[in-house]
Design a protein around this motif. Sequence first.
Motif, PDB file in Angstrom:
ATOM      1  N   PRO A  58       0.762  -1.168  -0.070  1.00  0.00           N
ATOM      2  CA  PRO A  58      -0.150   0.033  -0.008  1.00  0.00           C
ATOM      3  C   PRO A  58       0.866   1.399  -0.141  1.00  0.00           C
ATOM      4  CG  PRO A  58      -0.878  -1.731   1.601  1.00  0.00           C
ATOM      5  CD  PRO A  58       0.479  -2.086   1.102  1.00  0.00           C
ATOM      6  N   GLU A 224      -4.014   7.778  -6.241  1.00  0.00           N
ATOM      7  CA  GLU A 224      -4.983   7.322  -5.234  1.00  0.00           C
ATOM      8  C   GLU A 224      -5.372   8.228  -4.276  1.00  0.00           C
ATOM      9  OE1 GLU A 224      -2.815   4.035  -3.651  1.00  0.00           O
ATOM     10  OE2 GLU A 224      -2.940   2.884  -5.796  1.00  0.00           O
ATOM     11  N   GLU A 235     -17.178   3.912  -3.031  1.00  0.00           N
ATOM     12  CA  GLU A 235     -16.695   2.580  -2.149  1.00  0.00           C
ATOM     13  C   GLU A 235     -15.585   2.117  -3.123  1.00  0.00           C
ATOM     14  OE1 GLU A 235     -19.562   0.234  -0.768  1.00  0.00           O
ATOM     15  OE2 GLU A 235     -20.706   1.586   0.482  1.00  0.00           O
ATOM     16  N   THR A 238     -12.452   4.085  -2.250  1.00  0.00           N
ATOM     17  CA  THR A 238     -12.147   4.548  -0.736  1.00  0.00           C
ATOM     18  C   THR A 238     -12.198   3.083   0.299  1.00  0.00           C
ATOM     19  OG1 THR A 238     -14.400   5.325  -0.191  1.00  0.00           O
ATOM     20  CG2 THR A 238     -12.723   7.004  -1.227  1.00  0.00           C
ATOM     21  N   LYS A 239     -12.911   2.474  -0.077  1.00  0.00           N
ATOM     22  CA  LYS A 239     -13.328   1.318   0.893  1.00  0.00           C
ATOM     23  C   LYS A 239     -12.327   0.205   0.805  1.00  0.00           C
ATOM     24  CE  LYS A 239     -16.851  -2.273   2.294  1.00  0.00           C
ATOM     25  NZ  LYS A 239     -18.041  -2.955   1.792  1.00  0.00           N
ATOM     26  N   ASP A 240     -11.688  -0.227   1.789  1.00  0.00           N
ATOM     27  CA  ASP A 240     -10.493  -1.303   2.182  1.00  0.00           C
ATOM     28  C   ASP A 240     -11.381  -2.684   2.704  1.00  0.00           C
ATOM     29  OD1 ASP A 240      -8.838   0.304   1.282  1.00  0.00           O
ATOM     30  OD2 ASP A 240      -8.138   1.024   3.409  1.00  0.00           O
ATOM     31  N   ASN A 252      -5.399  -4.948   3.949  1.00  0.00           N
ATOM     32  CA  ASN A 252      -6.096  -3.858   3.564  1.00  0.00           C
ATOM     33  C   ASN A 252      -6.348  -4.018   1.966  1.00  0.00           C
ATOM     34  OD1 ASN A 252      -7.003  -3.230   5.991  1.00  0.00           O
ATOM     35  ND2 ASN A 252      -5.395  -1.513   5.947  1.00  0.00           N
ATOM     36  N   ASN A 254      -7.896  -2.776  -1.426  1.00  0.00           N
ATOM     37  CA  ASN A 254      -8.449  -1.808  -1.777  1.00  0.00           C
ATOM     38  C   ASN A 254      -8.733  -2.178  -3.580  1.00  0.00           C
ATOM     39  OD1 ASN A 254      -8.527   1.043  -3.617  1.00  0.00           O
ATOM     40  ND2 ASN A 254      -9.299   1.703  -1.671  1.00  0.00           N
ATOM     41  N   ARG A 257      -7.051   0.242  -5.930  1.00  0.00           N
ATOM     42  CA  ARG A 257      -5.474   0.221  -5.978  1.00  0.00           C
ATOM     43  C   ARG A 257      -5.277  -1.045  -6.867  1.00  0.00           C
ATOM     44  NH1 ARG A 257      -4.101   0.137  -0.373  1.00  0.00           N
ATOM     45  NH2 ARG A 257      -4.323  -2.108  -0.559  1.00  0.00           N
TER      46      ARG A 257
END
Length: 354
Positions: A58, A224, A235, A238-240, A252, A254, A257
Amino acid sequence: MFAFFFTCVCLGANGNCNRAIKRSNCFHASRGKNPCHMNSNPYMIGFGIAEIIFSQIPDFDQLWWLSIVAAVMSFTYSTIGLGLGIAKVAENGKIRGSLTGISVGTVSQTQKIWRSFQALGDMAFAYSYSLILIEIQDTLKAPPSESKTMSKATLLSVGVTTLFYMLCGCMGYAAFGDLSPGNLLTGFGFYNPFWLLDIANAAIVIHLVGAYQVYCQPLFAFIEKSAAKRFPDSEFITKDIKIPIPGFRPYNLNLFRLVWRTIFVMLTTLISMLLPFFNDIVGLLGAIGFWPLTVYFPVEMYISQNKIAKWSTRWLCLQILSIACLSITIAAAAGSIAGVILDLKSYKPFSTAY
């Protein structure tokens, strides 16, 4: 943009090194009877797959272990290259080459000029760390202040790098003279001991895994963060998703990503396969990035920060330095472009073997 093409260069260099290992073993097995020409595309694809995995790390600050491994590998292959150069000079019993470079006759006058200019670009590429200087500084702990730590680290790293590069370059030229290949380890300057060449090229491959991440992670973070700021309610961005890993803390995941970084690596892999002229591309990228990022902006920031009076002696010296480096950049870019144009005359996409 620079980070994108620098990662392409990492992929291209990796393909060259993997191919060099295969060629070295092939050449040794055939006792020099087989030219062992082969394509590096499969190795680039393999490297791209590995980078897709590593690209899911990350944050930039989590790469510290990979940076240490890369630094050790860099020291390893540089030492091997230097040692082989010294051994070759001792075997020859004399120093080949001259202070004026490759002799006219071995190459034409025009070729000598273009190659000299391209060499300037290759040297400029070696000092392209300015692209990631600020990102590295942001990962340092304080106190002492990050700027003080970074100043010492930069002085030490540039000094050691320059020493090794000068020694390797000079000893390589002293060993082979006009017949020096573009890369002593991958250009078949040395043939034996083949196992030692394999170790050196394997070290370069491992080093490039870390180099690719060091260059692309700041770009990943920028894209990002920009996407999250622009689409805070998405989502997908932004959501992990926490994925438990036995013995380790949860990972995490994403989705944004995962998707965008994978596409980035695939695109750089494709570009690398399309443009395998490693030395020429390196020279061009080094020329383009050297003056604005390594010279012009740092010089202007130094002048502004220290409030150096315009037309003072120090100001004039700094401007002369900047103009001189701009001239080198223009010459290096011209030489590299000439090299690329020459390569394109005999190049077939995805099928050219070396």
